[in-house]
Design a protein around this motif. Structure first.
Motif, PDB file in Angstrom:
ATOM      1  N   GLY A  68       0.823  -1.198   0.000  1.00  0.00           N
ATOM      2  CA  GLY A  68       0.000   0.000   0.000  1.00  0.00           C
ATOM      3  C   GLY A  68       0.860   1.251   0.000  1.00  0.00           C
ATOM      4  O   GLY A  68       2.065   1.212  -0.246  1.00  0.00           O
ATOM      5  N   TYR A  69       0.243   2.380   0.284  1.00  0.00           N
ATOM      6  CA  TYR A  69       0.967   3.656   0.282  1.00  0.00           C
ATOM      7  C   TYR A  69       0.417   4.529   1.412  1.00  0.00           C
ATOM      8  O   TYR A  69      -0.674   4.298   1.912  1.00  0.00           O
ATOM      9  CB  TYR A  69       0.819   4.344  -1.085  1.00  0.00           C
ATOM     10  N   PRO A  70       1.166   5.513   1.892  1.00  0.00           N
ATOM     11  CA  PRO A  70       2.438   6.032   1.362  1.00  0.00           C
ATOM     12  C   PRO A  70       3.689   5.417   1.997  1.00  0.00           C
ATOM     13  O   PRO A  70       4.794   5.610   1.492  1.00  0.00           O
ATOM     14  CB  PRO A  70       2.349   7.521   1.726  1.00  0.00           C
ATOM     15  N   LEU A  71       3.552   4.663   3.110  1.00  0.00           N
ATOM     16  CA  LEU A  71       4.731   4.211   3.861  1.00  0.00           C
ATOM     17  C   LEU A  71       5.125   2.772   3.561  1.00  0.00           C
ATOM     18  O   LEU A  71       6.206   2.346   3.949  1.00  0.00           O
ATOM     19  CB  LEU A  71       4.470   4.356   5.375  1.00  0.00           C
ATOM     20  N   GLY A  72       4.250   2.027   2.911  1.00  0.00           N
ATOM     21  CA  GLY A  72       4.553   0.620   2.644  1.00  0.00           C
ATOM     22  C   GLY A  72       4.562  -0.236   3.899  1.00  0.00           C
ATOM     23  O   GLY A  72       5.275  -1.229   3.979  1.00  0.00           O
ATOM     24  N   LEU A  73       3.748   0.147   4.888  1.00  0.00           N
ATOM     25  CA  LEU A  73       3.646  -0.659   6.108  1.00  0.00           C
ATOM     26  C   LEU A  73       2.941  -1.970   5.801  1.00  0.00           C
ATOM     27  O   LEU A  73       2.197  -2.074   4.829  1.00  0.00           O
ATOM     28  CB  LEU A  73       2.855   0.101   7.175  1.00  0.00           C
ATOM     29  N   LYS A  74       3.188  -2.978   6.632  1.00  0.00           N
ATOM     30  CA  LYS A  74       2.508  -4.247   6.416  1.00  0.00           C
ATOM     31  C   LYS A  74       2.076  -4.851   7.748  1.00  0.00           C
ATOM     32  O   LYS A  74       2.643  -4.558   8.809  1.00  0.00           O
ATOM     33  CB  LYS A  74       3.405  -5.229   5.661  1.00  0.00           C
ATOM     34  N   GLY A  75       1.059  -5.719   7.666  1.00  0.00           N
ATOM     35  CA  GLY A  75       0.577  -6.424   8.849  1.00  0.00           C
ATOM     36  C   GLY A  75       0.223  -5.486   9.985  1.00  0.00           C
ATOM     37  O   GLY A  75      -0.383  -4.431   9.788  1.00  0.00           O
ATOM     38  N   GLU A  76       0.632  -5.883  11.189  1.00  0.00           N
ATOM     39  CA  GLU A  76       0.281  -5.124  12.372  1.00  0.00           C
ATOM     40  C   GLU A  76       1.106  -3.855  12.538  1.00  0.00           C
ATOM     41  O   GLU A  76       0.911  -3.128  13.520  1.00  0.00           O
ATOM     42  CB  GLU A  76       0.388  -6.015  13.606  1.00  0.00           C
ATOM     43  N   GLU A  77       2.007  -3.577  11.609  1.00  0.00           N
ATOM     44  CA  GLU A  77       2.653  -2.256  11.593  1.00  0.00           C
ATOM     45  C   GLU A  77       1.615  -1.164  11.323  1.00  0.00           C
ATOM     46  O   GLU A  77       1.784  -0.023  11.732  1.00  0.00           O
ATOM     47  CB  GLU A  77       3.730  -2.202  10.500  1.00  0.00           C
ATOM     48  N   ILE A  78       0.558  -1.538  10.636  1.00  0.00           N
ATOM     49  CA  ILE A  78      -0.509  -0.579  10.318  1.00  0.00           C
ATOM     50  C   ILE A  78      -1.398  -0.436  11.552  1.00  0.00           C
ATOM     51  O   ILE A  78      -1.867  -1.439  12.098  1.00  0.00           O
ATOM     52  CB  ILE A  78      -1.363  -1.084   9.134  1.00  0.00           C
ATOM     53  N   PRO A  79      -1.645   0.785  12.026  1.00  0.00           N
ATOM     54  CA  PRO A  79      -2.522   0.961  13.196  1.00  0.00           C
ATOM     55  C   PRO A  79      -3.875   0.292  12.986  1.00  0.00           C
ATOM     56  O   PRO A  79      -4.416   0.324  11.883  1.00  0.00           O
ATOM     57  CB  PRO A  79      -2.657   2.481  13.305  1.00  0.00           C
TER      58      PRO A  79
END
Length: 293
Positions: free
Chosen positions: A242-253
């Motif tokens: 995804g965008y803008p940070l390219g976070l994945k899994g539980e890194e995403i709030p």
């Protein structure tokens, strides 16, 4: 109770009817006001406190017809009466003294300061939200879809958060973030925002900037730190693409993940200039098919 009072009341002062109204009463004899004659005498004392903006200390030796013992202290905000703290009947039938009055005045001054800070905080918060709503309105004036989309996403995001047993604070955060999640589109030109037909890769890159722009708009507002992260991350993906940070899994709030699901579902189930709406069943199938990505 620091002064050993048996009954404590907080009354709020209503300027319109010039009356003090019981808000909270605690104690062993909360029915003291139920005697009409007693209530009239107490009302006179409360009115005196309001008028003079000063505390009163009364004991049975001085005014036996009023109460066994009584302290009334005003709650003040910027020299205006907000209410009265009333302490009645000291234990063991003792009299209140000036030391007791000093303790109560310290409490009311501290309480008044806390209330003033809370009111100031809420006033600042409301002014900020009104400013942000004006920004949102400017986008909605350009793009009617954004207005309807924001309304639907807010309702569904709150419903989903409630079904996940999120806390009241989290539910309020996602309610605010839902209203603001597309605020970054204020920087997207009309030629892209309102384009009929599919976007080019370059145009899509401009659209992809809106979470970052929204996050930058909210960054100076420390009161909205949680909501800012939701706005920034509502287009992140579980697989990191995804965008803008390219976070994945539980890194995403978590609340940003809730927003992402609702945002995607609403986009699929409503008509756009470049494609018709999916049925709800098909949109749900699509969400399930892309689970984990």
């Amino acid at each position: 109770m620091v002064v050993d009072g048996e009954v404590c009341s907080i009354m709020l002062f209503d300027e319109q009817d010039n009356e003090c109204h019981d808000k909270v009463t605690r104690g062993t004899d909360s029915g003291l006001y139920q005697n009409p004659a007693q209530a009239r005498r107490l009302k006179m004392i409360f009115n005196d406190v309001v008028e003079r903006k000063e505390a009163v200390l009364i004991n049975a030796d001085d005014r036996p017809e009023v109460a066994p013992s009584l302290i009334c202290a005003p709650l003040m905000i910027r020299n205006n009466i907000l209410g009265i703290l009333s302490i009645r009947k000291k234990k063991n039938r003792e009299s209140f003294n000036k030391k007791d009055l000093h303790h109560i005045l310290s409490l009311t001054k501290r309480a008044s300061l806390n209330l003033e800070n809370k009111i100031l905080y809420e006033s600042i918060y409301l002014n900020i939200m009104e400013t942000l709503r004006s920004l949102i309105s400017s986008i909605q004036a350009r793009d009617h879809y954004t207005e309807e989309h924001s309304r639907r996403v807010t309702a569904e995001a709150v419903r989903l958060a409630e079904s996940l047993n999120c806390s009241p604070k989290e539910i309020e955060s996602i309610r605010i973030a839902s209203v603001l999640h597309d605020v970054g589109k204020i920087a997207v030109p009309d030629s892209i925002l309102l384009k009929e037909g599919k976007l080019t890769e370059e145009e899509f890159m401009v659209i992809r900037n809106h979470p970052t722009i929204g996050e930058n708009i909210l960054k100076p507002i420390t009161l909205l730190d949680t909501e800012r992260k939701i706005v920034q991350c509502h287009h992140e993906r579980w697989d990191g693409k995804g965008y803008p940070l390219g976070l994945k899994g539980e890194e995403i709030p978590l609340l940003a993940r809730v927003m992402a699901v609702v945002d995607a579902f609403d986009a699929m189930t409503n008509n756009r200039t470049y494609r018709p709406a999916m049925s709800k069943d098909k949109a749900i199938d699509e969400l399930i098919a892309n689970k984990g990505t």
